[in-house]
Every structure is written in C-alpha cells, then in structure tokens.
Design a protein around this motif. Structure first.
Motif, short mmCIF file in Angstrom:
data_model
loop_
_atom_site.label_atom_id
_atom_site.label_comp_id
_atom_site.label_asym_id
_atom_site.label_seq_id
_atom_site.Cartn_x
_atom_site.Cartn_y
_atom_site.Cartn_z
N ARG A 100 3.59 5.43 13.37
CA ARG A 100 3.76 6.21 12.14
C ARG A 100 3.21 5.49 10.92
NH1 ARG A 100 8.45 7.11 8.58
NH2 ARG A 100 7.84 8.88 7.33
N SER A 101 2.35 6.20 10.19
CA SER A 101 1.82 5.70 8.92
C SER A 101 1.31 6.89 8.12
CB SER A 101 0.70 4.68 9.14
OG SER A 101 -0.41 5.29 9.74
N ASP A 102 1.13 6.70 6.82
CA ASP A 102 0.56 7.72 5.94
C ASP A 102 -0.72 7.17 5.35
OD1 ASP A 102 2.37 10.01 5.89
OD2 ASP A 102 3.83 8.64 5.01
N GLY A 103 -1.79 7.94 5.44
CA GLY A 103 -3.07 7.52 4.88
C GLY A 103 -3.18 7.93 3.42
N GLY A 104 -3.92 7.16 2.66
CA GLY A 104 -4.12 7.48 1.25
C GLY A 104 -4.97 6.44 0.57
N ARG A 105 -4.69 6.21 -0.70
CA ARG A 105 -5.44 5.26 -1.50
C ARG A 105 -4.46 4.31 -2.19
NH1 ARG A 105 -10.49 4.20 -3.39
NH2 ARG A 105 -11.46 5.95 -2.38
N LEU A 106 -4.78 3.02 -2.11
CA LEU A 106 -3.98 1.98 -2.76
C LEU A 106 -4.73 1.55 -4.01
CD1 LEU A 106 -1.41 0.25 -2.33
CD2 LEU A 106 -2.86 -1.41 -1.16
N LEU A 107 -3.99 1.42 -5.11
CA LEU A 107 -4.57 1.01 -6.38
C LEU A 107 -3.78 -0.15 -6.95
CD1 LEU A 107 -6.41 1.45 -8.92
CD2 LEU A 107 -4.72 3.11 -9.70
N LEU A 108 -4.48 -1.24 -7.23
CA LEU A 108 -3.89 -2.40 -7.89
C LEU A 108 -4.38 -2.43 -9.33
CD1 LEU A 108 -2.40 -5.17 -7.94
CD2 LEU A 108 -4.56 -6.19 -7.14
N THR A 109 -3.45 -2.49 -10.27
CA THR A 109 -3.81 -2.64 -11.68
C THR A 109 -3.22 -3.96 -12.16
OG1 THR A 109 -1.85 -1.66 -12.73
CG2 THR A 109 -3.56 -0.13 -11.94
#
Length: 162
Positions: free
Chosen positions: A81-90
């Motif tokens: 189980r995992s969810d795909g998406g986009r990771l953003l570091l600010t």
C-alpha cells in the motif's frame, strides 16, 4: 494539442506555456520532470518581488517561502500500500499531494520543518530510495523517491538552516 489549466489563485484559464496569470499576477511553477531542484537565489531575488502570489504545483507559497526540491514520490505505508503523488520541499515545509488517480486522490500531507526531528535514508531499490521522516512527536512517515541521496542532502541542509 495543448491543454489549458486554471490559475490556483483566481481560476482564470492559464496557457500551460505561461508562467504567470494575466488576470491576478500570480506566478505558477509546474514541471513534468521526475525531480527538480530550484535555484533559491534566483527565486528570492527575481520572483518574490514581482508577484503577489506564487504557486508551486498548485501549492501557495507562504511569506518568504521558496521551493527547494520537488519530484514524484509515493507515500509508503507498506509493501502492498502506497499513494503516488508529488513531494515538495520548501525552506519552511515538506508537502505531499496525491495524484488524482489514487484511491485517496485528495490526500494532502504537510509538515513544518521545525516539527521534523530527523530524516534517514532507507532501503535502496534500484533507482528509488526511501526517505524516512521522524517528527518530534515520534510519528514516522516514509516516502519512496527518485534520487534519495539528493533528497536527503536537501532535507539535511534545509533542517540545518531552520
């Protein structure tokens, strides 16, 4: 055929080739790249003074906030189980937004950098790696990313500055 998108600030139709909204003046950053590291000096000097609001992948930047790195990622729960998406570091937050095709397409996860105790590089799976985020309250969140060593370096650098 080029598709249009809407400005996250005013919802005006925005040509994907444009980087700013003609109606409200917001600056909009999008990228189809797997991973991207942003030039902070350029961002703070060139973009911040010009635009009222800045959005990176639909996420509004706070005052004095700028993107450091973004890329495709999976929020990892277990082997099945995992969810795909986009990771953003600010320079202020670590943010994950799920893709629309997930079972949980509205998943949004955000953590202020000052809430992070430490990060670790996890198991290496060919070109992807697991980044383990440990919060001060002992919660742990895992992300599978491309270029885990780069992510770890950027996270460490951002945490050291904060």
């Amino acid at each position: 055929m080029a598709k249009s998108l809407n400005c996250p600030n005013c919802a005006a139709v925005l040509d994907p080739k444009e980087t700013s909204c003609a109606y409200c003046g917001s600056f909009i950053i999008t990228s189809k790249a797997k991973q991207i590291t942003y030039n902070l000096d350029e961002f703070m000097d060139e973009f911040k003074p010009k635009y009222k609001k800045i959005f990176v992948h639909g996420i509004e930047m706070r005052e004095n906030e700028c993107p450091i790195r973004s890329g495709f990622a999976n929020m990892f729960y277990s082997v099945t189980r995992s969810d795909g998406g986009r990771l953003l570091l600010t320079n202020q937050r670590l943010i994950f937004c799920a893709h629309a095709i997930n079972l949980n397409p509205n998943l949004y996860w955000e953590l202020n950098l000052n809430e992070i105790d430490r990060t670790e590089l996890g198991l290496n799976l060919f070109i992807s790696q697991r980044i383990r985020i440990f919060e001060r309250d002992e919660n742990e969140t895992n992300f599978v990313v491309y270029g885990g060593k780069h992510w770890q370096n950027e996270l460490t650098h951002a945490l050291d500055k904060g």
